[in-house]
Write an enzyme that holds these catalytic residues in place. Structure first.
Site, PDB file in Angstrom:
ATOM      1  N   ASP A 245       0.856  -1.186   0.000  1.00 59.09           N
ATOM      2  CA  ASP A 245       0.000   0.000   0.000  1.00 59.09           C
ATOM      3  C   ASP A 245       0.891   1.234   0.000  1.00 59.09           C
ATOM      4  O   ASP A 245       1.830   1.324   0.797  1.00 59.09           O
ATOM      5  CB  ASP A 245      -0.902   0.004   1.243  1.00 59.09           C
ATOM      6  CG  ASP A 245      -1.895   1.151   1.176  1.00 59.09           C
ATOM      7  OD1 ASP A 245      -2.657   1.208   0.198  1.00 59.09           O
ATOM      8  OD2 ASP A 245      -1.884   2.014   2.077  1.00 59.09           O
TER       9      ASP A 245
ATOM     10  N   ARG B  55     -10.938  -9.014 -31.293  1.00 58.59           N
ATOM     11  CA  ARG B  55     -10.776 -10.472 -31.240  1.00 58.59           C
ATOM     12  C   ARG B  55      -9.577 -10.946 -32.070  1.00 58.59           C
ATOM     13  O   ARG B  55      -9.626 -11.942 -32.755  1.00 58.59           O
ATOM     14  CB  ARG B  55     -12.052 -11.174 -31.717  1.00 58.59           C
ATOM     15  CG  ARG B  55     -13.194 -10.958 -30.772  1.00 58.59           C
ATOM     16  CD  ARG B  55     -14.336 -11.849 -31.118  1.00 58.59           C
ATOM     17  NE  ARG B  55     -15.113 -11.371 -32.237  1.00 58.59           N
ATOM     18  CZ  ARG B  55     -16.049 -12.079 -32.845  1.00 58.59           C
ATOM     19  NH1 ARG B  55     -16.287 -13.312 -32.467  1.00 58.59           N
ATOM     20  NH2 ARG B  55     -16.759 -11.553 -33.835  1.00 58.59           N
TER      21      ARG B  55
ATOM     22  N   GLY C 206      -5.023  -7.688 -47.479  1.00 60.02           N
ATOM     23  CA  GLY C 206      -3.598  -7.777 -47.144  1.00 60.02           C
ATOM     24  C   GLY C 206      -3.384  -8.628 -45.916  1.00 60.02           C
ATOM     25  O   GLY C 206      -4.333  -9.091 -45.293  1.00 60.02           O
ATOM     26  N   ASP C 207      -2.094  -8.789 -45.607  1.00 63.43           N
ATOM     27  CA  ASP C 207      -1.716  -9.592 -44.449  1.00 63.43           C
ATOM     28  C   ASP C 207      -1.073  -8.641 -43.446  1.00 63.43           C
ATOM     29  O   ASP C 207      -0.071  -7.993 -43.769  1.00 63.43           O
ATOM     30  CB  ASP C 207      -0.718 -10.666 -44.932  1.00 63.43           C
ATOM     31  CG  ASP C 207      -0.278 -11.577 -43.806  1.00 63.43           C
ATOM     32  OD1 ASP C 207      -0.214 -11.114 -42.650  1.00 63.43           O
ATOM     33  OD2 ASP C 207       0.002 -12.757 -44.089  1.00 63.43           O
TER      34      ASP C 207
HETATM   35  C1  LIG Z   1     -11.359 -13.845 -34.859  1.00 63.72           C
HETATM   36  S1  LIG Z   1     -11.604 -13.020 -36.346  1.00 63.72           S
HETATM   37  C2  LIG Z   1     -12.142 -11.430 -35.764  1.00 63.72           C
HETATM   38  C3  LIG Z   1     -12.955 -10.694 -36.755  1.00 63.72           C
HETATM   39  C4  LIG Z   1     -13.410  -9.322 -36.346  1.00 63.72           C
HETATM   40  N1  LIG Z   1     -12.317  -8.476 -35.933  1.00 63.72           N
HETATM   41  C5  LIG Z   1     -14.468  -9.417 -35.275  1.00 63.72           C
HETATM   42  O1  LIG Z   1     -14.199  -9.163 -34.101  1.00 63.72           O
HETATM   43  O2  LIG Z   1     -15.577  -9.747 -35.626  1.00 63.72           O
HETATM   44  C6  LIG Z   1      -9.976 -12.743 -36.910  1.00 63.72           C
HETATM   45  C7  LIG Z   1      -9.901 -12.019 -38.211  1.00 63.72           C
HETATM   46  O3  LIG Z   1      -8.537 -11.719 -38.466  1.00 63.72           O
HETATM   47  C8  LIG Z   1      -8.280 -11.992 -39.828  1.00 63.72           C
HETATM   48  N2  LIG Z   1      -6.843 -12.279 -39.985  1.00 63.72           N
HETATM   49  C9  LIG Z   1      -6.187 -13.353 -39.496  1.00 63.72           C
HETATM   50  N3  LIG Z   1      -4.884 -13.280 -39.853  1.00 63.72           N
HETATM   51  C10 LIG Z   1      -4.736 -12.149 -40.564  1.00 63.72           C
HETATM   52  C11 LIG Z   1      -3.621 -11.535 -41.200  1.00 63.72           C
HETATM   53  N4  LIG Z   1      -2.412 -12.090 -41.137  1.00 63.72           N
HETATM   54  N5  LIG Z   1      -3.819 -10.369 -41.838  1.00 63.72           N
HETATM   55  C12 LIG Z   1      -5.041  -9.808 -41.897  1.00 63.72           C
HETATM   56  N6  LIG Z   1      -6.128 -10.349 -41.295  1.00 63.72           N
HETATM   57  C13 LIG Z   1      -5.982 -11.501 -40.662  1.00 63.72           C
HETATM   58  C14 LIG Z   1      -9.152 -13.182 -40.126  1.00 63.72           C
HETATM   59  O4  LIG Z   1      -9.364 -13.304 -41.513  1.00 63.72           O
HETATM   60  C15 LIG Z   1     -10.408 -12.829 -39.362  1.00 63.72           C
HETATM   61  O5  LIG Z   1     -11.293 -12.075 -40.144  1.00 63.72           O
END
Ligand SMILES: C[S@@+](CC[C@H](N)C(=O)[O-])C[C@H]1O[C@@H](n2cnc3c(N)ncnc32)[C@H](O)[C@@H]1O
Length: 673
Positions: free
Chosen positions: A88, A582, A565-566
């Site tokens: 504390d 998420r 994209g990734d």
């Molecule tokens: C669990 S979902 C959540 C979707 C959304 N954000 C929601 O809360 O409803 C995860 C999302 O991340 C995307 N994702 C996963 N790997 C990814 C990456 N390397 N680049 C872009 N998006 C990606 C997936 O396609 C999916 O749509």
């Protein structure tokens, strides 16, 4: 004293921090200590006037916090920690104790009283060592000390005071300032341990641990001795007024040599012992044992020969800090162990045992589109429903009756119709339909949970085994149908939770946002609805963006656009607010830090980050929604709000607000420093 390595001595022990302060967590994590956080339920309402010196108050509060957790864990968490740490921090100036301000005016009062003056920061620390004995009793030993640091503030102008107060920083901090952040601007000098001002005297703590672990052997008497050693410093022994007797707090300058025993009154003799014998008997106990055990807490005494002392004072009844209701709970636990099971316990267990049957009944009715049918044609009987959904009359009747018992359907004269709950959440075409999520649970999670035992034994998800695929080919990376099913599941939960997240904070200052992994754009749409001047780019994998067109009606809003994209490999779209809904819970630590670093790199100071996840309780005891989800996760882990906050802080994002939404997802809003 010479400081020896000590943190490593705690490896393998269950160390518990009885505090949710992010600053304490960070200090202890930074030195590699592994611990659980179980915030204390002890209310910091001790009467300050009972204490002769301010540090006594801090030490007593720390002690009560730690003891509350040490006593609660064997009963509520069914595990006994090895060590519980309570702390504390208070600020004192002009003989007054300053704790956390309750509002801006209180913060102003505190900060103006510190302006231009030197003040003291005391952190009281209590270390409770728990020794579980063979007969399941727990012996508690207490070591407590405090550290004082002197801090001098510059003369602060009114503008400076208000600018600082309006930053929001003072609100959760003792004395109304945080020396490690903006509050550092106010400080002219610090004499003593800086981390003590932040909230935890790390050096003194390590010295105490060193005394415990580097000087004692396994004999409990010797442990007491070493503890005895550690609490007696050169500081005068505080004598606390009843009803909160305390052991002495060691001065920050306390030496490690054995001090002379106190020569005065018997109560002081008790005070020179820091070992606290407090037994909790968890099996076959009787109420007298429980009662006397609480009294022993009060007596704070244990003879050096190991026998518990009688009460040090015949008038020394159970302290108000250890209430009668706690005694009753204690007795309740022991007395009920061998008696008839309680009705509510039986109900709870039956509910859990039957949980999977209820889930599967819901999944089946949903898959057979029973709720859609009864929405279109309410009042059908089992034979008519069976005919429509192409199922046997007998089977359909059982299913419909089970759905009635679960509150999903209503029946009248052996005909059926949807309840309000089914109309709102279970129809496949309702605005807040969870149909997609239910289907995902049935198709993906159900098979995974039927392999839970192997998952627990092996420590990883059984996806590969269950779906006979390599992890990389899993879920939406597979067939178009599987992709759509996954997107539908994401879409349905986002539809239900999106508005609560999008409206959780005032984001009106942000005009451009990017929802990373934004999937079907549901959250993006909710954000544009809640913030009419905001445009949102949904950034997701090409295969997902391609299919997002199927959810077109949702995207009628032209302020939502999609970029494929990734997020690990490609450049992130520019924006002044980033959304991670998420995403983080599902990533390994390594991937998580890569992603957060990328976001931090493109964010200018002031940029926002909106995080949405299920936040675990700080003691990880709930919500079960989050903890059950973790059982089927392939990578990553579930976290508490504090854990997310520290994670984001390590990438330069300060948590501005946290919202437990009462919906499916919680939210946190952070600002790039
Ligand atoms: C669990 S979902 C959540 C979707 C959304 N954000 C929601 O809360 O409803 C995860 C999302 O991340 C995307 N994702 C996963 N790997 C990814 C990456 N390397 N680049 C872009 N998006 C990606 C997936 O396609 C999916 O749509």
């Amino acid at each position: 004293m010479v400081l020896n390595p000590v943190i490593s001595k705690l490896a393998g022990k269950l160390v518990v921090l009885a505090s949710a302060s992010p600053r304490r967590l960070e200090i202890l994590r930074n030195v590699g200590l592994r611990f659980e956080v179980v915030p204390s339920w002890f209310k910091e309402t001790l009467d300050k006037s009972l204490f002769k010196a301010p540090y006594e108050y801090a030490v007593e509060t720390a002690k009560q916090k730690a003891l509350e957790v040490a006593r609660r864990m064997p009963i509520k968490h069914l595990k006994t920690p090895d060590i519980v740490i309570g702390a504390d921090t208070i600020v004192t100036v002009d003989g007054l104790i300053l704790e956390k301000p309750v509002d801006k005016h209180d913060a102003y009062r505190m900060l103006s009283s510190l302006s231009g003056k030197e003040h003291s920061v005391y952190t009281g620390v209590a270390i409770v060592l728990c020794h579980e004995k063979e007969n399941e009793e727990v012996d508690y030993q207490l070591i407590q000390f405090y550290e004082e640091t002197k801090v001098k503030f510059a003369d602060l102008s009114e503008d400076m005071l208000w600018e600082y107060i309006n930053s929001g920083e003072p609100m959760d901090k003792a004395g109304g300032y945080g020396i490690q952040a903006l509050g550092g601007m106010l400080v002219e000098y610090v004499h003593g341990d800086f981390l003590n001002v932040v909230g935890f005297p790390l050096n003194h703590f390590c010295k105490q641990l060193s005394l415990i672990y580097n000087h004692c052997t396994s004999s409990s008497d010797q442990k007491s001795e070493s503890v005895h050693l550690s609490v007696n410093g050169t500081h005068p022994t505080p004598v606390l007024s009843q009803p909160t007797p305390s052991v002495p707090a060691q001065s920050s300058h306390g030496s490690s040599s054995i001090p002379k025993p106190s020569s005065s009154s018997s109560s002081q003799t008790h005070h020179t012992h820091c070992s606290l014998a407090h037994k909790v008997k968890r099996k076959g106990s009787d109420s007298e044992v429980s009662q006397s055990s609480w009294m022993l807490v009060n007596s704070l005494s244990k003879h050096t020969d190991g026998r518990e002392a009688k009460l040090c004072n015949s008038e020394n009844t159970t302290s108000p800090l250890i209430t009668r209701s706690e005694q009753l709970i204690e007795r309740d636990v022991t007395e009920h162990e061998d008696s008839e099971p309680r009705k509510e316990d039986l109900e709870r267990i039956s509910e859990l045992i039957d949980g999977f049957k209820a889930s599967k009944a819901l999944f089946t009715a949903s898959r057979l589109r029973v709720f859609d049918l009864l929405h279109r044609m309410p009042g059908l009987d089992a034979a008519q429903v069976g005919q429509e959904v192409k199922a046997s009359v007998k089977g359909t009747e059982c299913l419909l009756e089970a759905c009635v018992s679960l509150g999903l359907l209503k029946s009248k004269d052996r005909t059926y119709e949807n309840t309000d709950l089914a109309t709102s959440l279970l129809r496949s075409d309702s605005c807040f339909s969870l149909h997609g999520h239910i289907q995902h649970c049935d198709d993906t999670l159900w098979p995974l949970f039927s392999h839970l035992e192997s998952a627990v034994e092996e420590g990883h998800s059984q996806r590969e085994k269950v779906f006979s695929r390599k992890p990389k080919e899993d879920t939406f990376h597979n067939s178009q149908e599987a992709k759509l099913r996954f997107m539908n599941a994401m879409h349905s939960v986002a539809k239900v939770a999106g508005k609560s997240v999008a409206t959780a904070f005032d984001l009106s200052r942000y005009k451009t946002a990017c929802d990373l992994g934004g999937c079907t754009g549901t959250m993006a749409c909710e954000l544009t609805k809640a913030h009419p001047e905001m445009s949102v780019t949904v950034f997701d994998l090409p295969a997902v963006v391609e299919l997002s067109e199927r959810f077109r009606p949702l995207q009628s809003n032209n302020r939502v656009s999609f970029v494929a994209g990734d997020f690990f490999q490609d450049e992130l779209p520019k924006a002044d607010l980033y959304i991670l809904a998420r995403i983080l819970h599902d990533l390994t630590d390594e991937k998580l830090h890569i992603l957060l670093s990328k976001i931090a790199d493109v964010c200018k100071p002031g940029c926002g980050l909106l995080l949405s996840e299920i936040f675990l309780d700080e003691d990880r005891s709930g919500p079960s929604r989050g903890l059950l989800q973790a059982l089927s996760m392939s990578e990553g882990k579930q976290r508490s709000a504090t854990e997310y906050s520290l994670l984001l802080k390590s990438h330069g994002f300060n948590t501005a607000q946290i919202r437990h939404t009462d919906n499916l997802l919680d939210a946190m809003f952070c600002i790039k420093a």
